[in-house]
Design a protein around this motif. Structure first.
Motif, PDB file in Angstrom:
ATOM      1  N   UNK A 304       3.782   6.955   3.507  1.00 40.36           N
ATOM      2  CA  UNK A 304       3.825   6.621   4.927  1.00 40.36           C
ATOM      3  C   UNK A 304       2.544   6.962   5.657  1.00 40.36           C
ATOM      4  N   UNK A 305       1.772   7.893   5.090  1.00 39.42           N
ATOM      5  CA  UNK A 305       0.451   8.215   5.644  1.00 39.42           C
ATOM      6  C   UNK A 305      -0.634   7.294   5.090  1.00 39.42           C
ATOM      7  N   UNK A 306      -0.237   6.328   4.275  1.00 43.86           N
ATOM      8  CA  UNK A 306      -1.201   5.393   3.706  1.00 43.86           C
ATOM      9  C   UNK A 306      -1.932   5.927   2.494  1.00 43.86           C
ATOM     10  N   UNK A 307      -1.405   6.980   1.864  1.00 49.86           N
ATOM     11  CA  UNK A 307      -2.068   7.597   0.723  1.00 49.86           C
ATOM     12  C   UNK A 307      -1.524   7.018  -0.580  1.00 49.86           C
ATOM     13  N   UNK A 308      -2.393   6.901  -1.569  1.00 55.01           N
ATOM     14  CA  UNK A 308      -1.977   6.436  -2.878  1.00 55.01           C
ATOM     15  C   UNK A 308      -1.371   7.555  -3.698  1.00 55.01           C
ATOM     16  N   UNK A 309      -0.605   7.185  -4.705  1.00 58.60           N
ATOM     17  CA  UNK A 309       0.054   8.145  -5.595  1.00 58.60           C
ATOM     18  C   UNK A 309      -0.379   7.851  -7.022  1.00 58.60           C
ATOM     19  N   UNK A 310      -0.726   8.901  -7.749  1.00 61.65           N
ATOM     20  CA  UNK A 310      -1.217   8.754  -9.117  1.00 61.65           C
ATOM     21  C   UNK A 310      -0.056   8.674 -10.106  1.00 61.65           C
ATOM     22  N   UNK A 311      -0.238   7.861 -11.135  1.00 62.13           N
ATOM     23  CA  UNK A 311       0.648   7.868 -12.286  1.00 62.13           C
ATOM     24  C   UNK A 311       1.832   6.932 -12.167  1.00 62.13           C
ATOM     25  N   UNK A 312       2.599   6.911 -13.242  1.00 60.81           N
ATOM     26  CA  UNK A 312       3.798   6.075 -13.345  1.00 60.81           C
ATOM     27  C   UNK A 312       4.925   6.763 -12.584  1.00 60.81           C
ATOM     28  N   UNK A 313       5.150   6.337 -11.360  1.00 55.95           N
ATOM     29  CA  UNK A 313       6.109   7.010 -10.489  1.00 55.95           C
ATOM     30  C   UNK A 313       7.518   6.977 -11.080  1.00 55.95           C
ATOM     31  N   UNK A 314       7.812   5.986 -11.896  1.00 57.56           N
ATOM     32  CA  UNK A 314       9.137   5.903 -12.521  1.00 57.56           C
ATOM     33  C   UNK A 314       9.405   7.087 -13.443  1.00 57.56           C
ATOM     34  N   UNK A 315       8.342   7.737 -13.928  1.00 61.84           N
ATOM     35  CA  UNK A 315       8.498   8.889 -14.816  1.00 61.84           C
ATOM     36  C   UNK A 315       7.950  10.168 -14.179  1.00 61.84           C
ATOM     37  N   UNK A 316       7.881  10.197 -12.852  1.00 58.57           N
ATOM     38  CA  UNK A 316       7.419  11.386 -12.148  1.00 58.57           C
ATOM     39  C   UNK A 316       8.525  12.437 -12.109  1.00 58.57           C
ATOM     40  N   UNK A 317       8.139  13.713 -12.232  1.00 66.28           N
ATOM     41  CA  UNK A 317       9.110  14.776 -11.999  1.00 66.28           C
ATOM     42  C   UNK A 317       9.630  14.702 -10.565  1.00 66.28           C
ATOM     43  N   UNK A 318      10.853  15.172 -10.349  1.00 70.37           N
ATOM     44  CA  UNK A 318      11.386  15.216  -8.997  1.00 70.37           C
ATOM     45  C   UNK A 318      10.574  16.123  -8.089  1.00 70.37           C
ATOM     46  N   UNK A 319       9.978  17.169  -8.651  1.00 66.02           N
ATOM     47  CA  UNK A 319       9.515  18.301  -7.865  1.00 66.02           C
ATOM     48  C   UNK A 319       8.013  18.350  -7.601  1.00 66.02           C
ATOM     49  N   UNK A 320       7.291  17.282  -7.893  1.00 65.09           N
ATOM     50  CA  UNK A 320       5.854  17.302  -7.606  1.00 65.09           C
ATOM     51  C   UNK A 320       5.328  15.875  -7.546  1.00 65.09           C
ATOM     52  N   UNK A 321       4.318  15.660  -6.700  1.00 71.04           N
ATOM     53  CA  UNK A 321       3.686  14.357  -6.590  1.00 71.04           C
ATOM     54  C   UNK A 321       2.174  14.560  -6.574  1.00 71.04           C
ATOM     55  N   UNK A 322       1.458  13.673  -7.264  1.00 69.39           N
ATOM     56  CA  UNK A 322      -0.009  13.691  -7.262  1.00 69.39           C
ATOM     57  C   UNK A 322      -0.501  12.669  -6.253  1.00 69.39           C
ATOM     58  N   UNK A 323      -1.154  13.147  -5.211  1.00 72.40           N
ATOM     59  CA  UNK A 323      -1.585  12.309  -4.092  1.00 72.40           C
ATOM     60  C   UNK A 323      -3.078  12.037  -4.221  1.00 72.40           C
ATOM     61  N   UNK A 324      -3.446  10.770  -4.204  1.00 70.40           N
ATOM     62  CA  UNK A 324      -4.855  10.417  -4.340  1.00 70.40           C
ATOM     63  C   UNK A 324      -5.627  10.779  -3.080  1.00 70.40           C
ATOM     64  N   UNK A 325      -6.733  11.468  -3.257  1.00 68.91           N
ATOM     65  CA  UNK A 325      -7.563  11.889  -2.127  1.00 68.91           C
ATOM     66  C   UNK A 325      -8.304  10.671  -1.573  1.00 68.91           C
ATOM     67  N   UNK A 326      -8.188  10.394  -0.279  1.00 71.16           N
ATOM     68  CA  UNK A 326      -8.855   9.208   0.282  1.00 71.16           C
ATOM     69  C   UNK A 326     -10.368   9.277   0.129  1.00 71.16           C
ATOM     70  N   UNK A 327     -10.977   8.128  -0.019  1.00 70.59           N
ATOM     71  CA  UNK A 327     -12.436   8.051  -0.128  1.00 70.59           C
ATOM     72  C   UNK A 327     -13.076   8.654   1.118  1.00 70.59           C
ATOM     73  N   UNK A 328     -14.114   9.447   0.895  1.00 68.18           N
ATOM     74  CA  UNK A 328     -14.838  10.051   2.003  1.00 68.18           C
ATOM     75  C   UNK A 328     -14.237  11.331   2.534  1.00 68.18           C
ATOM     76  N   UNK A 329     -13.104  11.753   2.007  1.00 68.38           N
ATOM     77  CA  UNK A 329     -12.442  12.980   2.464  1.00 68.38           C
ATOM     78  C   UNK A 329     -12.748  14.108   1.486  1.00 68.38           C
ATOM     79  N   UNK A 330     -13.097  15.266   2.015  1.00 73.41           N
ATOM     80  CA  UNK A 330     -13.357  16.458   1.206  1.00 73.41           C
ATOM     81  C   UNK A 330     -12.012  17.066   0.802  1.00 73.41           C
ATOM     82  N   UNK A 331     -11.622  16.859  -0.446  1.00 69.19           N
ATOM     83  CA  UNK A 331     -10.315  17.325  -0.889  1.00 69.19           C
ATOM     84  C   UNK A 331     -10.143  18.824  -0.770  1.00 69.19           C
ATOM     85  N   UNK A 332     -11.158  19.592  -1.175  1.00 63.74           N
ATOM     86  CA  UNK A 332     -11.071  21.045  -1.079  1.00 63.74           C
ATOM     87  C   UNK A 332     -11.066  21.496   0.379  1.00 63.74           C
ATOM     88  N   UNK A 333     -11.780  20.763   1.219  1.00 69.08           N
ATOM     89  CA  UNK A 333     -11.791  21.102   2.638  1.00 69.08           C
ATOM     90  C   UNK A 333     -10.429  20.909   3.280  1.00 69.08           C
TER      91      UNK A 333
END
Length: 407
Positions: A304-333
């Motif tokens: 809903x925030x317009x962020x991408x999700x990594x991996x095959x979501x059909x086989x994702x664990x219930x308890x964690x999601x990998x969110x793709x860091x938007x281009x130009x954004x400092x992920x560690x920041x």
């Protein structure tokens, strides 16, 4: 030197683990200590074994705790089940598959691996082809790998291993409690876990369960009377390469004879017992459903925030999601700002995903509506300050829709 009391800041731990411990678990840990052979203590040990049989969905008598983090349980299982030179097959689909392979190598096994792209899982046919080709003594596989967020289906692997005469071990550290797990129904021979993920406890105790077949393998390496090869005894079994992680001795410690092996970590036993008690009090299926709902809400929220999700979501664990860091954004920041401004911790990642994704967890006591919505609201604000164009309220609205008015 004056040292202040331990007084950590308040944190909402929404990363890949550890997560916040349930207050009931922390209270249990503060209970008074008793001697390790006090009838009260041995009674708690027996209760803990029965509780974890229910958590693992097994009738295995050999269900107990290994004192140490979840990695202690992994090492105990591998070094006790594998003799030097025996073949071990590890399907690797993330960082923790590599860990299983490393531990098997340290146990002097002949290690074979198969690999799939990060973000994917193995089909049963791919595993069976490898088992038929390698003919391993042990297949060691992670169920849920937090490095990729993937959940490897296990329901067909037990039958595959049985057909080819192999034992099946799984590391369920990140998955147990928050995802379906059926040890007996799936034909697993060994499983280990930790408290610090979906079980809502602190790291430091590793629940473990062994089938009768696995126990027989462990016992074949363990001389109860001495545990060592005697001079001139060429037929004596190879001793386990670790004393502390020798499950033959640990089984005797937890068994009816209570043979001394180490001093039980009493406060961690209290914690592990309470983790299981709390989970079963809520209901095993209900806890899995709560994790599924929280995970679905977080997934909808980041999208809903317009962020991408990594991996095959059909086989994702219930308890964690990998969110793709938007281009130009400092992920560690962004992670630093969430921690500094809101007291919320999310995770980075490893290997090929380092710097590409954040890992956001919804597990244990934090798999709940307010934690999900608070994290999404804070992430939206931090992203906006970082220059990302995200919809106003898009994350919270999407997640709230998953929960609905009845939540």
């Amino acid at each position: 030197m004056t040292v202040a009391p331990v007084n950590p800041p308040a944190r909402l731990l929404m990363g890949p683990g550890p997560v916040n411990a349930d207050p009931r678990v922390l209270r249990a840990m503060s209970a008074p200590l008793v001697g390790q052979f006090d009838p009260v203590m041995t009674g708690y040990m027996s209760e803990t074994q029965e509780l974890y049989r229910q958590v693992f969905a097994t009738r295995n008598d050999a269900t107990l705790l290994v004192d140490g983090t979840s990695r202690a349980g992994i090492e105990a299982a591998v070094v006790s089940l594998v003799r030097p030179g025996q073949r071990v097959l590890v399907p690797v689909f993330g960082r923790f598959g590599h860990l299983l392979a490393e531990i098997a190598l340290r146990a002097q096994a002949e290690v074979h691996t198969i690999a799939t792209e990060w973000g994917q899982v193995f089909t049963p046919s791919a595993v069976e082809e490898a088992v038929a080709r390698v003919r391993p003594h042990l297949v060691a596989v992670v169920q849920g790998d937090t490095s990729t967020t993937m959940n490897q289906p296990l329901d067909e692997l037990g039958a595959i291993c049985a057909r080819h005469g192999a034992l099946l071990y799984t590391d369920a550290t990140a998955s147990l409690g928050g995802n379906p797990f059926e040890m007996d129904a799936w034909g697993l021979d060994a499983a280990t876990a930790g408290l610090q993920k979906c079980l809502s406890g602190p790291s430091g105790s590793a629940p473990l369960s062994l089938s009768e077949q696995a126990v027989a393998v462990v016992r074949s390496r363990h001389r109860v009377e001495a545990g060592l090869r005697e001079e001139g005894d060429d037929d004596a079994p190879d001793p386990v390469l670790s004393n502390y992680f020798d499950l033959g001795q640990v089984l005797d410690y937890w068994g009816p004879r209570r043979l001394n092996h180490h001093t039980e970590a009493t406060s961690m036993l209290y914690a592990a017992r309470e983790c299981a008690r709390v989970l079963l009090d809520e209901g095993r299926d209900q806890v899995v459903a709560r994790h599924a709902r929280a995970g679905a809400a977080m997934l909808a929220g980041v999208r809903g925030l317009g962020l991408g999700v990594f991996g095959d979501v059909a086989h994702k664990m219930h308890n964690i999601v990998a969110v793709e860091i938007p281009a130009g954004v400092d992920g560690d920041g962004v992670r630093a700002a969430l921690l500094h401004d809101y007291g919320i911790e999310i995770g980075t990642s490893f290997g090929p995903l380092h710097g590409r994704v954040w890992r956001i967890g919804t597990m244990g006591v934090n798999a709940r509506r307010d934690a999900v919505l608070t994290t999404l609201a804070a992430l939206e604000q931090v992203l906006r300050r970082a220059g990302a164009r995200v919809p106003h309220g898009g994350g919270v609205d999407a997640a709230a829709e998953v929960y609905g008015d009845a939540a």
